[in-house]
Motif scaffolding. Structure first.
Motif, short mmCIF file in Angstrom:
data_model
loop_
_atom_site.label_atom_id
_atom_site.label_comp_id
_atom_site.label_asym_id
_atom_site.label_seq_id
_atom_site.Cartn_x
_atom_site.Cartn_y
_atom_site.Cartn_z
N ARG A 55 0.82 -1.22 0.00
CA ARG A 55 0.00 0.00 0.00
C ARG A 55 0.85 1.27 0.00
N ARG A 56 2.13 1.16 0.39
CA ARG A 56 3.03 2.32 0.43
C ARG A 56 3.80 2.50 -0.87
N SER A 57 3.63 1.60 -1.82
CA SER A 57 4.37 1.68 -3.08
C SER A 57 3.89 2.88 -3.90
N PRO A 91 -7.57 -4.83 1.48
CA PRO A 91 -6.44 -5.34 2.27
C PRO A 91 -6.32 -6.85 2.09
N VAL A 92 -5.10 -7.36 1.97
CA VAL A 92 -4.93 -8.80 1.76
C VAL A 92 -5.53 -9.61 2.89
N ASP A 115 0.61 -7.54 6.26
CA ASP A 115 -0.63 -6.77 6.20
C ASP A 115 -0.49 -5.40 5.54
N SER A 116 0.72 -5.04 5.08
CA SER A 116 0.85 -3.79 4.33
C SER A 116 0.48 -3.98 2.86
#
Length: 150
Positions: A55-57, A91-92, A115-116
């Motif tokens: 999610r931060r990519s 979210p995965v 979890d990210s």
């Protein structure tokens, strides 16, 4: 150079490529004036492109901010180019059937990456496909999220 494929064959080829196991693609996004291009693997689930990334990519951040991405599949002489909009971010850890399907079709399971990670569900709004210059005139297969009828 072979004859241009009829529309029905071209559409079937695109759908087969999207549904193929371990379907690799290039995903283009932009953050402000900064274009970003990254290779990812997709899964075609319920007529959506499912991508997995942190999610931060830059890819996830850019898609979240703009709601758009461009996805390219295939070599230069068998191109599928898709413009897509973000349908949802999953979210995965909460991915259910989407996560299960993605893992079955690919060579890794993002649900084990921490979890990210998220699944980005993209809805195609425009799809083009062509092999050689003689297929350029009929390259538009989807417009405004609907398959073109011929």
């Amino acid at each position: 150079m072979s004859d241009p494929r009829p529309f029905a064959e071209r559409k079937a080829d695109v759908l087969a490529r999207l549904a193929a196991p371990v379907a690799d693609c290039w995903v283009a996004t932009a953050g402000g004036d900064e274009p970003y291009l990254v290779p990812l693997t997709l899964a075609w689930v319920e007529e959506r492109i499912i991508l997995a990334t942190d999610r931060r990519s830059p890819t996830a951040r850019n898609i979240a901010a703009s709601g758009r991405a461009r996805v390219g599949l295939g070599p230069t002489r068998d191109v599928v180019l898709i413009e897509a909009v973000l349908d949802e971010t999953i979210p995965v850890t909460e991915s259910g059937a989407v996560g299960e399907t993605y893992a079955k079709r690919n060579d890794w399971d993002p649900r084990t990456a921490g979890d990210s990670y998220v699944f980005l569900a993209l809805k195609p709004v425009k799809i083009q496909a062509w092999r050689e210059v003689n297929e350029l005139p009929g390259r538009l297969l989807m417009r405004d999220g609907a398959w073109v009828t011929r």
